[in-house]
Design an enzyme around this catalytic site. Structure first.
Site, PDB file in Angstrom:
ATOM      1  N   HIS A 261       0.874  -1.401   0.053  1.00  0.00           N
ATOM      2  CA  HIS A 261      -0.122  -0.035   0.032  1.00  0.00           C
ATOM      3  C   HIS A 261       1.131   1.081  -0.195  1.00  0.00           C
ATOM      4  O   HIS A 261       1.800   1.414   0.685  1.00  0.00           O
ATOM      5  CB  HIS A 261      -1.047  -0.004   1.023  1.00  0.00           C
ATOM      6  CG  HIS A 261      -0.380   0.322   2.569  1.00  0.00           C
ATOM      7  ND1 HIS A 261      -0.314   1.791   2.990  1.00  0.00           N
ATOM      8  CD2 HIS A 261      -0.266  -0.545   3.438  1.00  0.00           C
ATOM      9  CE1 HIS A 261      -0.029   1.451   4.151  1.00  0.00           C
ATOM     10  NE2 HIS A 261      -0.168   0.321   4.697  1.00  0.00           N
ATOM     11  N   GLU A 306      -5.442   1.984   1.697  1.00  0.00           N
ATOM     12  CA  GLU A 306      -5.177   1.212   2.657  1.00  0.00           C
ATOM     13  C   GLU A 306      -5.648   1.491   3.875  1.00  0.00           C
ATOM     14  O   GLU A 306      -6.424   0.474   4.803  1.00  0.00           O
ATOM     15  CB  GLU A 306      -3.852   0.276   2.626  1.00  0.00           C
ATOM     16  CG  GLU A 306      -3.828  -1.061   3.453  1.00  0.00           C
ATOM     17  CD  GLU A 306      -3.307  -0.699   4.688  1.00  0.00           C
ATOM     18  OE1 GLU A 306      -3.162  -1.926   5.585  1.00  0.00           O
ATOM     19  OE2 GLU A 306      -3.036   0.428   5.179  1.00  0.00           O
ATOM     20  N   GLU A 307      -5.099   2.513   4.344  1.00  0.00           N
ATOM     21  CA  GLU A 307      -5.099   3.002   5.834  1.00  0.00           C
ATOM     22  C   GLU A 307      -6.903   3.393   6.310  1.00  0.00           C
ATOM     23  O   GLU A 307      -7.071   3.458   7.293  1.00  0.00           O
ATOM     24  CB  GLU A 307      -4.231   4.340   6.030  1.00  0.00           C
ATOM     25  CG  GLU A 307      -2.923   3.797   5.906  1.00  0.00           C
ATOM     26  CD  GLU A 307      -2.406   2.875   7.036  1.00  0.00           C
ATOM     27  OE1 GLU A 307      -3.038   2.587   7.997  1.00  0.00           O
ATOM     28  OE2 GLU A 307      -1.251   2.769   6.946  1.00  0.00           O
ATOM     29  N   ASP A 335       4.151  -4.955   3.802  1.00  0.00           N
ATOM     30  CA  ASP A 335       3.741  -4.216   4.324  1.00  0.00           C
ATOM     31  C   ASP A 335       4.511  -3.952   5.883  1.00  0.00           C
ATOM     32  O   ASP A 335       4.665  -5.011   6.508  1.00  0.00           O
ATOM     33  CB  ASP A 335       2.159  -4.571   4.900  1.00  0.00           C
ATOM     34  CG  ASP A 335       1.388  -3.110   5.441  1.00  0.00           C
ATOM     35  OD1 ASP A 335       2.209  -2.164   5.501  1.00  0.00           O
ATOM     36  OD2 ASP A 335       0.106  -3.200   5.633  1.00  0.00           O
ATOM     37  N   HIS A 435       2.146   4.690  12.957  1.00  0.00           N
ATOM     38  CA  HIS A 435       0.980   5.613  12.843  1.00  0.00           C
ATOM     39  C   HIS A 435       1.206   6.912  13.417  1.00  0.00           C
ATOM     40  O   HIS A 435       0.520   7.538  14.055  1.00  0.00           O
ATOM     41  CB  HIS A 435      -0.461   4.980  13.361  1.00  0.00           C
ATOM     42  CG  HIS A 435      -0.947   4.207  12.232  1.00  0.00           C
ATOM     43  ND1 HIS A 435      -2.099   3.427  12.336  1.00  0.00           N
ATOM     44  CD2 HIS A 435      -0.382   3.422  11.164  1.00  0.00           C
ATOM     45  CE1 HIS A 435      -2.421   2.997  11.423  1.00  0.00           C
ATOM     46  NE2 HIS A 435      -1.361   2.786  10.439  1.00  0.00           N
TER      47      HIS A 435
END
Length: 473
Positions: A261, A306-307, A335, A435
């Site tokens: 992603h 994707e997130e 990933d 994140h």
């Protein structure tokens, strides 16, 4: 356009006058499959090459507000960069568009008996009124995975539950069914719960926020306290793009697909999550080349959104006709392959670990085996990790496509046994910057990227030459 018309007119006139037609130049024959491809590709694909792409993704984020998230200039610039590299390597590239729902948080606040408690809205949480929702605190039993767990939840209350094995949306649905106005989820780690989501398709749920383990433990003993939960959120339909490129050689009816992603979260540049996967995929695509000596075609995919719920990959897979789905032999996912406290994790295709979800579709065990062998050749012992549905392999598995992939860990904590096996620090997250804004170039484990790049290149080339071993399971 006008030049094309002129050339066409000249050609037609020449034939009308009896001039011999000019045959198009013959296309070169596809190269014969080369058994030496796996070892050569491992030699040519390097962590240093991947790191150059990572540096560019970091630069793009820095120049565009600090991230590469859905619907931002940083994501568009990331697409343009990947497209440019692939076209420069001779690939024909497509950038199909799709719509994704972009979730934004405008206000998040929690007070308990008038005192503030840090809270994070879960992705796609419904909005509260601007003034929030107020009610007594009630506590759900267990992990809130069954309706009976909401037995102590009263109408008009704000419920509290612990994070666990079932989806957040399932907990929020049970809280809503009991009449709660909102839900607070206690994280398993003593840090903000900012990686959770209800999922864009969630319905019948209440506004839901997350708190750290220590904050949640304190709340668990305060049933009946006056709670005001304010989560003001919006959801907007936002266009995005995937990037797809396929080799010109190889059987197009037996396609090996590999993907990563391309988007980050809004909170940071996403250099590990998932610039590391993108950079490894891009480095491999360039070194393989657009016309490699393979038996089966290879397709590289860079997924958008994707997130926000695997939207790009899901849209792609769900849009495949049955004929096109049957042309895909397998899918390999990359990933987070450069976590600073790296584990060396391979998706457990045969469910030999007996943890979490079951095995992948038939053939997934062969993919796991190839990646484990690739890591071993790179000098490290891999371990299994569950097909939890958290990345872009999920839609492929749902469609029955054999899948696998590499992962060096996110917010989970490295065990003492893993630290002894792989190095690093026990008791700390695989990626302390998961994140967050600190997910930058200087946190990347270059050794992990290099090893995973070698393992991926070996497995990709192996299946590009033959997929016969998938039949064994």
């Amino acid at each position: 356009m006008r030049r094309v018309r002129t050339l066409l007119l000249v050609a037609v006139t020449a034939m009308a006058c009896g001039a011999p037609a000019v045959a198009p130049p013959p296309q070169p024959a596809p190269p014969a499959p080369d058994p030496g491809l796996p070892s050569r590709l491992v030699e040519e694909v390097t962590g240093e090459g991947a790191f150059a792409h990572l540096a560019e993704l970091q630069r793009i984020a820095d120049a565009n507000g600090g991230n590469r998230a859905l619907g931002t200039p940083g994501y568009d610039a990331s697409v343009d960069y990947v497209v440019g590299v692939l076209r420069g390597a001779g690939y024909e590239v497509q950038t199909p568009t799709f719509d994704a729902r972009r979730f934004e948080v405008r206000q998040e606040q929690l007070t308990v008996d008038g005192g503030p408690v840090p809270v994070s809205a879960l992705g796609f949480s419904p909005t509260t009124p601007d003034a929030g929702v107020t009610g007594p605190l009630t506590v759900m039993a267990g992990e809130g995975c069954n309706p009976a767990d909401a037995g102590a939840v009263t109408p008009g209350s704000v419920a509290l539950v612990r994070r666990g094995t079932c989806p957040f949306a399932q907990k929020a649905t049970h809280a809503a069914g009991a009449g709660a106005l909102g839900l607070i989820v206690i994280n398993t780690a003593d840090e903000p719960l900012d990686d959770g989501t209800l999922g864009e398709a969630a319905t019948g749920v209440v506004p839901t926020g997350g708190v750290s383990r220590s904050a949640g433990d304190a709340l668990a003993g305060r049933a009946g306290a006056a709670v005001t939960l304010t989560l003001v959120t919006t959801v907007e339909l936002t266009p995005s793009r995937n990037v797809l490129a396929q080799t010109r050689s190889g059987n197009p009816d037996e396609v090996v697909v590999a993907g990563a992603h391309l988007d980050s979260v809004p909170e940071g540049p996403g250099v590990n999550d998932n610039g590391s996967g993108v950079a490894t995929l891009l480095e491999t695509a360039v070194r393989l080349g657009a016309n490699p000596p393979v038996t089966n075609a290879v397709r590289f995919a860079f997924w958008g959104a994707e997130e926000t719920g695997l939207v790009g990959s899901t849209t792609y897979v769900q849009g495949l006709s049955e004929e096109d789905r049957n042309r895909i032999a397998l899918y390999i996912n990359l990933d987070m392959v450069g976590s600073p406290n790296a584990g060396y994790l391979v998706y457990d295709g045969d469910d030999s670990d007996q943890e979490g979800d079951g095995p992948g579709p038939r053939g997934s065990a062969a993919i796991e085996r190839a990646l484990v062998e690739g890591l071993a050749a790179a000098g490290v012992q891999g371990a299994g990790t569950d097909f939890s549905g958290r990345s872009d392999y999920g839609p492929f598995i749902a469609r029955g496509i054999p899948s696998g992939g590499l992962f060096t860990g996110a917010e989970e904590v490295k065990s003492a046994e893993e630290a002894q096996r792989w190095g690093g620090t026990a008791g700390e997250a695989y990626d302390r910057c998961y994140h967050q804004a600190c997910d930058r170039l200087d946190t990347i484990d270059r050794t992990a990227v290099d090893r995973n790049a070698d393992a991926f290149a070996a497995a990709l080339a192996r299946f590009a030459l033959s997929t016969d071993e998938l039949a064994a399971g």
